[in-house]
Design an enzyme around this catalytic site. Structure first.
Site, PDB file in Angstrom:
ATOM      1  N   TYR A 164      -4.672   3.640  42.985  1.00  0.00           N
ATOM      2  CA  TYR A 164      -4.420   3.076  41.653  1.00  0.00           C
ATOM      3  C   TYR A 164      -3.949   4.146  40.669  1.00  0.00           C
ATOM      4  O   TYR A 164      -3.174   3.838  39.745  1.00  0.00           O
ATOM      5  CB  TYR A 164      -5.650   2.295  41.153  1.00  0.00           C
ATOM      6  CG  TYR A 164      -5.810   1.018  41.960  1.00  0.00           C
ATOM      7  CD1 TYR A 164      -4.946  -0.050  41.753  1.00  0.00           C
ATOM      8  CD2 TYR A 164      -6.754   0.919  42.972  1.00  0.00           C
ATOM      9  CE1 TYR A 164      -5.033  -1.201  42.522  1.00  0.00           C
ATOM     10  CE2 TYR A 164      -6.860  -0.233  43.748  1.00  0.00           C
ATOM     11  CZ  TYR A 164      -5.997  -1.281  43.513  1.00  0.00           C
ATOM     12  OH  TYR A 164      -6.069  -2.417  44.279  1.00  0.00           O
TER      13      TYR A 164
ATOM     14  N   VAL B  24      -0.865  -6.273  37.362  1.00  0.00           N
ATOM     15  CA  VAL B  24      -1.735  -5.283  36.717  1.00  0.00           C
ATOM     16  C   VAL B  24      -0.895  -4.242  35.959  1.00  0.00           C
ATOM     17  O   VAL B  24      -1.452  -3.322  35.373  1.00  0.00           O
ATOM     18  CB  VAL B  24      -2.688  -4.623  37.746  1.00  0.00           C
ATOM     19  CG1 VAL B  24      -3.671  -5.664  38.281  1.00  0.00           C
ATOM     20  CG2 VAL B  24      -1.938  -3.968  38.906  1.00  0.00           C
ATOM     21  N   ASP B  25       0.436  -4.421  35.975  1.00  0.00           N
ATOM     22  CA  ASP B  25       1.287  -3.536  35.163  1.00  0.00           C
ATOM     23  C   ASP B  25       1.266  -4.012  33.711  1.00  0.00           C
ATOM     24  O   ASP B  25       0.671  -5.042  33.391  1.00  0.00           O
ATOM     25  CB  ASP B  25       2.724  -3.497  35.732  1.00  0.00           C
ATOM     26  CG  ASP B  25       3.439  -4.849  35.640  1.00  0.00           C
ATOM     27  OD1 ASP B  25       3.524  -5.411  34.529  1.00  0.00           O
ATOM     28  OD2 ASP B  25       3.914  -5.350  36.692  1.00  0.00           O
TER      29      ASP B  25
ATOM     30  N   HIS C 161      -5.899 -10.618  36.864  1.00  0.00           N
ATOM     31  CA  HIS C 161      -6.317  -9.720  37.947  1.00  0.00           C
ATOM     32  C   HIS C 161      -6.598  -8.299  37.465  1.00  0.00           C
ATOM     33  O   HIS C 161      -6.628  -7.373  38.270  1.00  0.00           O
ATOM     34  CB  HIS C 161      -5.261  -9.697  39.065  1.00  0.00           C
ATOM     35  CG  HIS C 161      -5.244 -10.952  39.878  1.00  0.00           C
ATOM     36  ND1 HIS C 161      -4.213 -11.286  40.745  1.00  0.00           N
ATOM     37  CD2 HIS C 161      -6.145 -11.972  39.966  1.00  0.00           C
ATOM     38  CE1 HIS C 161      -4.488 -12.447  41.320  1.00  0.00           C
ATOM     39  NE2 HIS C 161      -5.642 -12.887  40.870  1.00  0.00           N
TER      40      HIS C 161
ATOM     41  N   CYS D  77     -22.392  -1.047  33.690  1.00  0.00           N
ATOM     42  CA  CYS D  77     -22.667  -1.875  32.503  1.00  0.00           C
ATOM     43  C   CYS D  77     -21.572  -2.899  32.216  1.00  0.00           C
ATOM     44  O   CYS D  77     -21.729  -3.734  31.328  1.00  0.00           O
ATOM     45  CB  CYS D  77     -22.879  -0.987  31.268  1.00  0.00           C
ATOM     46  SG  CYS D  77     -21.371  -0.248  30.614  1.00  0.00           S
TER      47      CYS D  77
ATOM     48  N   CYS E  33     -18.861   6.638  32.184  1.00  0.00           N
ATOM     49  CA  CYS E  33     -18.643   5.546  31.220  1.00  0.00           C
ATOM     50  C   CYS E  33     -19.029   6.017  29.814  1.00  0.00           C
ATOM     51  O   CYS E  33     -20.116   6.582  29.627  1.00  0.00           O
ATOM     52  CB  CYS E  33     -19.494   4.346  31.627  1.00  0.00           C
ATOM     53  SG  CYS E  33     -19.523   3.019  30.414  1.00  0.00           S
TER      54      CYS E  33
ATOM     55  N   GLY F  35       7.897 -15.840  40.190  1.00  0.00           N
ATOM     56  CA  GLY F  35       7.769 -14.640  41.024  1.00  0.00           C
ATOM     57  C   GLY F  35       6.422 -14.452  41.677  1.00  0.00           C
ATOM     58  O   GLY F  35       5.917 -13.338  41.740  1.00  0.00           O
TER      59      GLY F  35
END
Ligand code: OAD
Length: 233
Positions: free
Chosen positions: A57, A94-95, A110, A121, A137, A176
């Site tokens: 990622y 996710v872009d 997504h 959390c 975090c 798409g």
């Protein structure tokens, strides 16, 4: 096409970003950037090999700097700005190309590459840099940050809001997406039950083509601006 249409729901998938240079998931070799989806997109993969999943990622996030919205993203943003009725763009992507084109009424069902999620959390925070495993975090201080991506087996975001919009839709458009992944693949049926017109824009017929009243085949960069011109009359 716009007579009697007030409320619009638009679902987008990897195909809308293909012409910007981002790989789709189900290419001819069945791999996503050289990986099987189950090796990088499941909670089990993250537990088994966090270094691989985080690096995967990180690479996708870094790639965003090399691509730009294409005419399909721009046309949807123009529709969003001009449409007086309800409109919701639900993306599986996710872009960040829809928002960079200017879309505002947008949900990322997504998750997003440019967000980190605390597995301890649940706090999500904006994240544009690489995200090594065990990053801390800012909310709870636990070293549990992970990519804010909805993995297979996890619940997509904003389902109640999406369902409510589908139930009020006069027009549902799918752009798409291969129609291979639920619940998004079932949106067309929900919208039809609610009485919406249904339109698919895709390069090839999708797994769900039979459920749509109309399918138009071709590149999103041509079909989407054409549809927006029709809607805006
Ligand atoms: P897919 O890769 O499954 O499908 C992309 C679709 O886009 C295919 O049907 C192509 O024919 C079509 N396509 C390709 N180029 C196009 C173009 N230029 N114009 C129009 N259509 C084009 O991607 P998705 O359906 O988005 O989930 O995949 C759904 C989900 O599966 C993803 O969100 C991802 C993946 O696992 C998660 O990451 C949770």
């Amino acid at each position: 096409m716009n007579a009697d249409i007030n409320n619009i729901v638009i679902l987008t998938g990897a195909g809308i970003s293909a012409e910007s240079g981002l790989a789709t998931f189900r290419g001819p070799d069945g791999l996503w950037e050289g990986h099987r989806v189950e090796d990088v997109c499941t909670p089990e993969a993250l537990a088994r090999n966090p270094v691989l999943v985080h690096r995967f990622y990180d690479e996708r996030r870094a790639r965003l700097a090399e691509v730009a919205p294409n005419p399909a993203h721009q046309a949807l943003a123009a529709l969003d700005a001009a449409w007086g009725g309800d409109l919701l763009i639900v993306t599986q992507n996710v872009d960040d190309l829809h928002e960079r084109a200017g879309a505002q009424r947008l949900l990322h069902m997504h998750g997003e590459l440019q967000s980190a999620l605390c597995a301890a959390c649940g706090k999500a925070e904006a994240w544009t840099a690489p995200l090594p495993p065990a990053s801390v975090c800012t909310g709870c201080g636990q070293p549990r940050l992970r990519p804010d991506i909805v993995f297979f087996g996890e619940m997509p975001y904003d389902m109640e809001r999406i369902d409510a919009a589908l139930c009020r839709a006069d027009l549902f458009v799918s752009i798409g997406t291969s129609g291979a992944v639920y619940p998004a693949a079932g949106f067309v049926q929900t919208a039809r039950h609610a009485g919406a017109r249904t339109l698919e824009l895709n390069l090839d017929p999708s797994a769900g083509s039979a459920y749509f009243e109309e399918t138009r085949l071709g590149p999103a960069s041509e079909l989407v601006p054409e549809m927006v011109r029709e809607l805006l009359g």
